[in-house]
Structures are given as C-alpha cells and as structure tokens.
Design an enzyme around this catalytic site. Structure first.
Site, mmCIF file in Angstrom:
data_model
loop_
_atom_site.group_PDB
_atom_site.id
_atom_site.type_symbol
_atom_site.label_atom_id
_atom_site.label_comp_id
_atom_site.label_asym_id
_atom_site.label_seq_id
_atom_site.Cartn_x
_atom_site.Cartn_y
_atom_site.Cartn_z
ATOM 1 N N HIS A 597 0.830 -1.207 0.000
ATOM 2 C CA HIS A 597 0.000 0.000 0.000
ATOM 3 C C HIS A 597 0.863 1.255 0.000
ATOM 4 O O HIS A 597 0.464 2.294 -0.550
ATOM 5 C CB HIS A 597 -0.939 -0.013 1.206
ATOM 6 C CG HIS A 597 -2.202 -0.765 0.940
ATOM 7 N ND1 HIS A 597 -2.947 -1.346 1.930
ATOM 8 C CD2 HIS A 597 -2.850 -1.036 -0.218
ATOM 9 C CE1 HIS A 597 -3.999 -1.931 1.401
ATOM 10 N NE2 HIS A 597 -3.957 -1.770 0.099
ATOM 11 N N GLU A 835 1.600 -19.695 -14.589
ATOM 12 C CA GLU A 835 2.329 -19.220 -13.400
ATOM 13 C C GLU A 835 3.444 -20.155 -12.969
ATOM 14 O O GLU A 835 4.244 -19.794 -12.099
ATOM 15 C CB GLU A 835 1.353 -19.056 -12.230
ATOM 16 C CG GLU A 835 0.249 -18.045 -12.481
ATOM 17 C CD GLU A 835 -0.740 -17.999 -11.340
ATOM 18 O OE1 GLU A 835 -0.622 -17.095 -10.495
ATOM 19 O OE2 GLU A 835 -1.630 -18.865 -11.302
ATOM 20 N N ASP A 859 4.598 -14.856 -10.182
ATOM 21 C CA ASP A 859 4.751 -16.234 -9.707
ATOM 22 C C ASP A 859 5.644 -17.053 -10.630
ATOM 23 O O ASP A 859 6.428 -17.883 -10.164
ATOM 24 C CB ASP A 859 3.380 -16.902 -9.573
ATOM 25 C CG ASP A 859 2.766 -16.693 -8.191
ATOM 26 O OD1 ASP A 859 3.523 -16.387 -7.258
ATOM 27 O OD2 ASP A 859 1.543 -16.838 -8.055
ATOM 28 N N CYS A 906 0.006 -10.418 -17.257
ATOM 29 C CA CYS A 906 -0.627 -9.597 -16.214
ATOM 30 C C CYS A 906 0.260 -9.403 -14.985
ATOM 31 O O CYS A 906 -0.195 -8.922 -13.960
ATOM 32 C CB CYS A 906 -1.967 -10.201 -15.792
ATOM 33 S SG CYS A 906 -1.835 -11.795 -14.958
#
Length: 975
Positions: A597, A835, A859, A906
């Site tokens: 964050h 992944e 990943d 992504c």
C-alpha cells in the site's frame, strides 16, 4: 525487537507445575451419585479458598456439555469459561470413592480430580494423568493405596517409567561438518543446553567412541540416572569419508534404564526392512523424527496445526474423541512435534497423552472408510474451529537454532556506487539524503492495573480513529481514500481489538498486548504466497506503530521542511499519506515490495519509490547527494557537479516525456507500423474500474476476486458476488472493454477465515488456486454461477489460477461444464494463468482446450528462479526480465499461435517499458498492469515499430542474463 521477543515468549512459554499438597487429597470420600460427589469437591475447594460457591454451577453444567470421564476409573470435573471468575486461585482437589460413582454411560469413577483453573498450571497434572489412565497397574494403585504420599507421587509423575524425548528443537540438519567429532561436540552441547545431561556427562559424550551403525548412521550413547532423557540429531550436508560407510547422521542420546530400547528396536527394524538409507535422504527435522518413531500408517491423511493456546487438554480432547466416535472410520492421530506413536482417536486419555501444545502438528490418518476425504474435511473444520476452545492462530512455528545463521557482510555505500532495487513507483529524482529514524518503544510486559490499561487502549483507539477520519475528510485522491478507509476498518476488526483486550485481561500491559495482536496477524499474512496479500502485513504493522505512539505518548522526529530524498528501512502507508511531493522528492527503502500500500500511495502521490535495496542504503549519510532512477531500478551516490548537471537534464527530459504520455493516454497502443496491443488494468475492486479507464485503460485484464472473498467473514453470498461483477462491467465505457475475472486464488498459508485448510510446510507448493477449487468444488460452482449471471452486462472472461497439469485443468473444466448446463444461452471465454514452468512447457497441450492464456510473471519468476520475491537479500534476483522467463513466455506464445488463441501478460513485467516492447515483439496481444503505468506503456508502444520490437525480442531471447537484456536498450521511461 519487541515483536520477536513476544513471538519467542509465546512460542517457548513453559507450563508451571502445580504443587499438590497432602491436604488436597481425601481418600475416604462417599457420595450417592455424581452430583453429590461434585458438591463435595466444591465444598473442599471453598474451604481452602480456591473458589467461590458459584463455581459449583459451572462444574455441574460442564457435565451436561461434555463428560469429564477420562478412563480407567478417573474423572476430572471442572467448570466452564463462564464461571472462571469464581476461581480465586488455581488448585486441584482429589477425592477417592472406594465403592465407585456412576459417572454416566456405565462409567464408574473411583478417583475424581476436581480442577479450579484460573490459569494453566493444572495442565501438567492432566498430562501426567494420561500415563496413569493407560497404565492399569498405576490406575489400580491410585484407587487403592492407603498412602496419601503415594497418590501424590503418582499424580506428580514420579512413578512413571521415563521415556526418550524426541523433538525438532534437538535436531540440526544440513550442517557444514568436516569431522565426526564436530557432530559429536554439537550434539553434546544440544543435550547439555536442554538439561538432559550434566557437564560431566557432556564430557563423557565427547570422550565416547560413537558406533558406526551402517549406511552413514552413527550412534553415541551414555547411561544417566536422570529420568529426563533425550535424542539429539545432527546431519551433515555432505557424506564424510569416515568409517566403513561414511558419515551422514549422528544420533546422540542420554538414556536411563531402557528409554533407548524403542529407538534401537526401530533402527534395527529399518535395517531389516532395507529402509535405513531413508534417514540420509530426509532433509527435515520432522521427517527424521517420523522415520525414527514408527512406520507410516496406511490410509489417507491430513496434517493440521493445533490452534488451541492451552494445547489438547481434556475438553478439546473429549470433543475430538466424540467426533471421531461418530465417524464410520478408523482415525489414527499422531503428534509430529512430540513423542510416541499413533493412537486411535476414540480415546480421550490417549489423545491427551500425545502431549499436543499450541502449534504442534497433528496428523490424522483415516483407514477402513468409504469416503476418507469427507472425514478429513470434518476433522480439518473441527480443528480449525478450536474443538470447542478459543482459537489462537499459530504465528511462528520454527524453532530458533542455537547455531547463528551467517549474515551477509555489511558494506558501506561509497561515491559513484550504483545500488539496485525494485521500482515501487516510477520517476527520477535528484537531491540530498534524509534518513527516517523511528521511535523505539520500551515496553513492560505485565500490567499493575488491568482496568486502567484496557481504558488506555480504548482511548488510544478513539484518538487514532479520529486522526484517520480527519485525514479522510480532507482527502480527494481515490487511492488514498481507499487505503485510509481500510485502515479505519482494521481498527474495528474484532480479531485485532478483542485479542488485545483479552491479553490485557490476563495481566499483560496495553502496549505488550497490542504489539502481540499486531504481530500475530502480520506474521501470518506475510507468509502468504500471493505477494499482494503478503504485503498487507505492513498495514497492520503501520497501525501498530501509530497506536504505540499514542499509547506511549511519544512523537516522531519533526518532518524535514527542505526538499530531500528519504531513506528508510521500510516505509509505512501512513507516512506516505503525509508526504508533500515537493519536499519528499523520492523514497528509498532497504526492504518492502512493489505491491504494498505504501507503493500504491507513492504512485498516487507521484513520488518515486525504490524498494528492496538492501541494508547498504542505511549506511548513506544524511546530506549525501543522490540520484534515484526508479525507471531503471537504481540509485547512485553523485560525486561531482558535472554529474548533477547531466542528471538534471535527464530528469527534465523524463518529466516532459511523462507529461506528453499522460496527455495522450486515451490514444490506442499502436506501433508506428500499425500493430496494436491491448493495454488493460489489474484491479481488486469494481470501484477501481473508473480510475483505470480515466488513465487510458482499455478494460480489465485481471480482476482479483479473492479480495471480494477476503472482505467478508463468511463466503460472500450469490447476490454479493453478482453485484460486484455487475458493478465492474457496468463501469466500462463500452461493451468492447473486457473484464477478465480470476477465480478465487488463496492458499493454505493464509486461508480464508471461514474455509478450513491444513497447515502446509511449504504453502508456495501446496493447495493454491485451482487446487483449492478442486478441494471445494461447490464454492467454485457458486462463483461461476454469479459470473454466468453477470455476463449479460458486458464482455466477461474467466481465467483459472495456479494450474500445473492437464488433469487439473480438465477437472476444473468438468466443474465449469456442470454449471454451464444451467445457463444454456451463455458462453464464457475461458483462460488459465501461466504461473509455473510446467504450464508454460505444456502450453501446446493446454492451448487446444482454452480461449486464452494470461502469464502471471510474478509467480512464474518465483517458481522458475527459486527465489522468494519478498526475500530481503535475494529479491533482486527475482527479475522477470531474465531470459529464462522470456523463453517460457515465448514457448507459451508459440503454442497459443499454433492453436489460434491469444496470450496476455498480467504480472509486474507488463509495466516495464523495455519489457513491454519485448513482449510485443514475441507476439503477446495484451498487457495488464497497475493503472498508473498505463500512460507510459501506451506511449512506449507508440514510439516503436513492430519490426524493431521483433528484433529486440530475438536479441533478448538470445541473451545470457537480465542485465544483458537491459543493456540492449538504454531507454528510460519513454523513448
């Protein structure tokens, strides 16, 4: 640090032994029935000042809830949690009934041990009782002896045959050992440190000649008079050329009487069965101990951590035994962190005898059963819910090693040094250094006034809530509003607040209790294999720090008023909210991640952020001239005015390029020769769609649906899921803008609070993504129904995470087909995440059965490079631009093209300008990224030709390292 000391205290807390006195025992009690017997126990307790008379009601109620009969004529009547306030001091009263008392269900009690439990001092007696209950001779003596001293001796464990202690704290694996004598010395030290031998006996172990047992196994043994005996194990990282078969493992033990015999019998059995070599290949402490204790049981099994603070005492053991008795199965239970073998789970006494403490690993093995998976699911749910006791999550399960780990040598930053990191927020800055120094809290563990501490804590919560709400009222930035709102919600979280108040009620200080509660949740979160979720731990620690400032009345150093580059160990979201970009020109941290964050807020504020640079940045002195180039992922100490002039010119070019990219953000990403690529956003909430479109996004390439599930204390209803997906689709500006929803992607390392899942030794390689959906197919079906019903509101695609094998995909597709039959008029485009390397290498097989692939480079990099992206030292090696990653992506693209499907990316790699061009050149059709990167990436695509991109991709695929790839193009943000 306080948090670490709390974890250690929590982990190593010892249960004190309650001192039994002769006056606590009455050998000649008589009663007509159980109710009258309990009344007599209460009368003795009241007379001794242990309890108030009201405690009797709790004892009688307890008998209606769960039988307190343990077995072999022994019962342990005790009160309920609701009557704990009636306990004045912890104590035990032993009453013996010569003629026996019917305790219900035909169970006759001759010795009743009444417990008044204010703390957990009685647990030691309960654990000793299990040896009595399983020993007919001891039980008979307990019921018949006329000698009170003998009763006390039996209950204190003085009559027991000692056993050999075998646990993970006594095991050291994979050590760099050069001589057998080094292993002998280390093992002797382990036994001495654990008080299993005296100094003289330690020397005896050192002088003894260890026995070469064969197959690389060596044994060192001494006899002692100490009933506390143990086995220490030391394994070598490599086989030493000593003895006939070499040296791999030392088993060093102290023995009293025949405590060594079960171990020796087991070793002989392993040798007879040809399985002795298995000890050499086992790399974990728990695995070694399992091999040494018993043969593997036949049947399907599950391993779960016990989340009960006081361990498996009588009440939860009774709850568990009752559940197992109700099952049409044979259920065996083992304590993989304790001693002894497996026991049938129908015996309360034998379950208690396994000695489960908080955090111990339970293994359930199911045999003689038609549906073992259903039984295992029931057991998993029951254990995760605490077996009727309050749940205390397990936060830190690894035993501290006596051998200190090697720390990388600390270097000093010097002029012209280029220090690399990860781009948390893009941009470039020039300035002088200011180091952030945090307040250190000196916390007292225990409280003198519980009520006052509870009120101080509540008052501090109000103050912090007011501070956050005051900031919210004046904030207009959507990202800041969302994160601050989340912080406000966390302060109302019962797991957060109630846990603190509960700790205060036990006599701990407000500061200690709050830090304990924060660290327990944060430690659990940061183990999550999903990087985004793991980095939420920083939010909890941020709130923890803010509240501690209020509780202790301390203040941070005054903010620097002149422009500077801030260096910190790690930056909190609450810090970034306060920063003025005109003052804080850039932020550099030793730790931290790109999806935290704090990083999101830095991007929203336009402050360049370079994270994960290592502790070397903390050696840079205040006032040092510095350039921070987040776009190229480095900082450099500037040595001359000429360098500064050149850097200022470069910074001005970058700023102008970004302003141009932002102004043209609505233009499509089309190369100079007319080849287009779709640029879309990664989001976790429907509320983020509008902001991403405003920044030029052409849709959503990754909707992280797990955040919807994590926002609820139980599985979101069909209506709640449908409303969220519809809201995201309705926020699109055109029907051609796609919404790609990834199905639920959580795992055993951080399960949903309402979803029972076993603890896993390595959750990164455990039940995650699609594997979880296969474990809970009905939950996937409910999510798919909501997606089907939302599909008529826009262009909706669905993709499935963490698929590694074609059988997994086909099992998932079968579930999808079942649901699709309910919606005959609707067809969804289906994709899967690439992944793991196996998925990329088998892409040609998968492509025949799918509509698209989406490569999750975060990943994929972690699994390919074998590097934890959150590792404070190694994270920089997890570079998604490594040629190994690019080659896996190219393999995926080639397979997709042969089968006429498309590939998107992504992960974080999609937001790297150089990588975006390379991906375009390899044939990737969609890039999905954090919304703030969209203008820059679209501008970068518009600045190149497809032929140049193809050539760059070919050169990148032929490169030997990520550094070599970055050297192919020195372009920064935009060419």
């Amino acid at each position: 640090m306080l948090a670490k000391s709390i974890q250690q205290h929590y982990k190593n807390r010892q249960v004190p032994m309650l001192e039994l006195k002769p006056t606590d025992v009455r050998l000649d009690a008589t009663a007509l029935d159980k109710t009258a017997a309990i009344s007599q126990i209460i009368a003795d307790m009241v007379a001794d000042g242990m309890v108030a008379p009201g405690y009797e009601a709790g004892m009688q109620v307890r008998e209606t809830q769960t039988s307190t009969y343990l077995g072999n004529g022994i019962a342990i009547p005790h009160g309920t949690p609701e009557t704990k306030d009636q306990v004045l001091k912890t104590g035990v009263k032993v009453l013996r009934f010569a003629n026996g008392i019917d305790w219900g269900d035909g169970q006759i009690v001759y010795t009743a041990i009444g417990i008044a439990a204010k703390s957990d001092e009685h647990l030691a007696i309960l654990r000793q009782l299990t040896h009595v209950i399983t020993n007919d001779d001891l039980s008979a003596r307990l019921h018949a002896t006329p000698d009170v001293a003998e009763v006390l001796s039996i209950l204190k464990g003085e009559q027991f045959t000692p056993s050999l202690e075998m646990n993970e704290s006594l095991v050291r694996t994979g050590l760099d050992i050069q001589l057998v004598s080094e292993a002998v010395s280390l093992a002797a030290g382990i036994l001495y440190a654990g008080d299993y031998c005296s100094a003289a006996q330690r020397n005896e172990l050192l002088d003894a000649e260890p026995l070469d047992f064969g197959e690389g196994i060596w044994i060192n043994t001494i006899q002692t008079q100490n009933p506390k005996t143990a086995l220490a194990i030391v394994t070598s990282a490599k086989t030493l050329a000593e003895g006939e078969s070499g040296f791999d493992i030392l088993l060093s033990l102290t023995t009293s009487g025949e405590t060594h015999k079960p171990l020796y019998d087991r070793l002989l059995q392993l040798r007879r069965d040809g399985k002795l070599a298995a000890l050499k290949t086992e790399k974990t402490a728990s695995g070694l101990l399992r091999l040494l204790k018993m043969d593997a049981l036949e049947g399907e099994s599950i391993e779960l951590r016990l989340p009960i603070e006081q361990g498996l005492h009588a009440r939860p053991a009774s709850h568990l035994a009752k559940l197992i008795k109700s099952m049409s199965a044979e259920v065996w239970v083992e304590n993989l962190d304790g001693n002894g073998g497996a026991v049938l789970g129908t015996s309360v006494a034998r379950l208690i005898g396994l000695g489960f403490s908080h955090g111990h690993l339970m293994r359930f093995t199911v045999a003689a059963c038609d549906d073992p998976q259903q039984v295992l699911r029931q057991l998993s749910t029951a254990v995760s819910e605490g077996l009727g006791d309050p749940v205390v999550p397990v936060t830190n399960l690894h035993v501290e090693m006596d051998v200190a780990p090697m720390e990388p040598k600390q270097q000093q930053a010097r002029v012209n040094d280029k220090i690399t990191g990860l781009c948390g927020a893009p941009g470039m800055a020039l300035g002088t250094v200011k180091t952030q120094r945090r307040v250190a809290f000196d916390v007292v563990e225990n409280s003198d006034n519980r009520a006052a501490d509870a009120q101080r804590f509540k008052d501090a919560l109000v103050v912090l809530n007011n501070q956050i709400n005051s900031t919210l009222q004046n904030e207009t930035n959507e990202s800041k509003v969302q994160i601050l709102s989340m912080h406000a919600e966390l302060l109302d979280d019962p797991e957060f607040v109630d846990a603190t108040l509960d700790m205060i009620a036990t006599g701990k200080s407000a500061e200690w209790s709050w830090t304990f509660a924060v660290e327990r949740i944060a430690s659990s979160l940061e183990q999550h294999s999903d990087e985004l979720l793991a980095e939420r731990a920083s939010d909890y620690r941020d709130l923890g720090y803010q509240l501690m400032l209020i509780l202790t009345g301390q203040q941070e150093q005054a903010s620097e008023s002149s422009p500077h580059i801030l260096i910190a160990d790690e930056i909190n979201p609450s810090d970034v909210v306060k920063f003025d970009p005109a003052i804080v020109q850039a932020i550099v941290t030793a730790k931290g991640g790109v999806t935290s964050h704090a990083a999101i807020l830095a991007r929203a504020a336009g402050i360049p952020l370079l994270v994960g640079c290592g502790d070397i940045v903390l050696t840079i002195a205040d006032g040092t001239p510095l350039v921070v180039d987040c776009d190229n992922r480095y900082l450099q100490l500037v040595g001359s005015e000429r360098e500064l002039d050149d850097l200022r010119e470069e910074q001005a070019k970058r700023r102008a390029a970004y302003e141009k990219a932002y102004a043209e953000r609505a233009l499509p990403a089309v190369t100079t020769d007319g080849v287009s690529i779709e640029v879309v956003a990664n989001i976790s909430s429907s509320k983020q769609v509008a902001a991403s479109l405003e920044l030029g996004s052409e849709g959503v390439g990754l909707f992280r649906s797990e955040f919807l599930f994590m926002a609820h204390t139980q599985e979101p209803t069909h209506a709640q899921q449908l409303a969220e997906y519809k809201a995201a689709l309705n926020a699109m500006e055109t029907d051609s803008q796609p919404l790609i929803v990834r199905t639920l992607d959580v795992g055993g390392d951080k399960p949903l609070p309402y979803l029972a899942m076993p603890h896993e030794e390595n959750p990164f390689l455990g039940v995650r993504g699609a594997r979880l959906s296969l474990l809970y197919p009905d939950m996937l079906k409910r999510q798919l129904r909501a997606l089907f019903e939302a599909a008529d509101h826009g262009l909706l695609r669905v993709m499935f995470p963490m698929i590694s094998d074609i059988a997994e995909w086909r099992a998932i597709k079968a579930i999808y087909n079942d649901v699709a039959q309910e919606y005959p008029g609707i067809t969804l485009e289906l994709g899967m995440m690439i992944e793991v390397p196996s998925a990329a290498l088998m892409a040609d097989v998968f492509a025949k059965e799918l509509d698209f692939f989406s490569v999750g480079t975060n990943d994929l990099t972690q699994y390919t490079m074998a590097v934890d992206r959150g590792h404070p030292v190694l994270s920089k090696q997890a570079d998604s631009l490594h040629p190994a990653i690019l080659r896996l992506i190219k393999t995926t693209v080639d397979a997709a093209q042969r089968n006429n499907i498309w590939v998107g990316v992504c992960g974080e790699l999609a937001a790297d300008p150089l990588a975006a061009v390379i991906l375009l050149g390899m044939g990737v059709k969609e890039l999905s990224m954090s919304q703030t990167a969209i203008p820059v990436i679209k501008a970068k695509i518009r600045s190149v030709s497809s032929s140049d991109a193809t050539l760059l991709a070919q050169n990148a695929l032929a490169a030997e390292s990520s550094d070599a790839i970055r050297a192919l193009d020195g372009v920064g943000v935009v060419a």
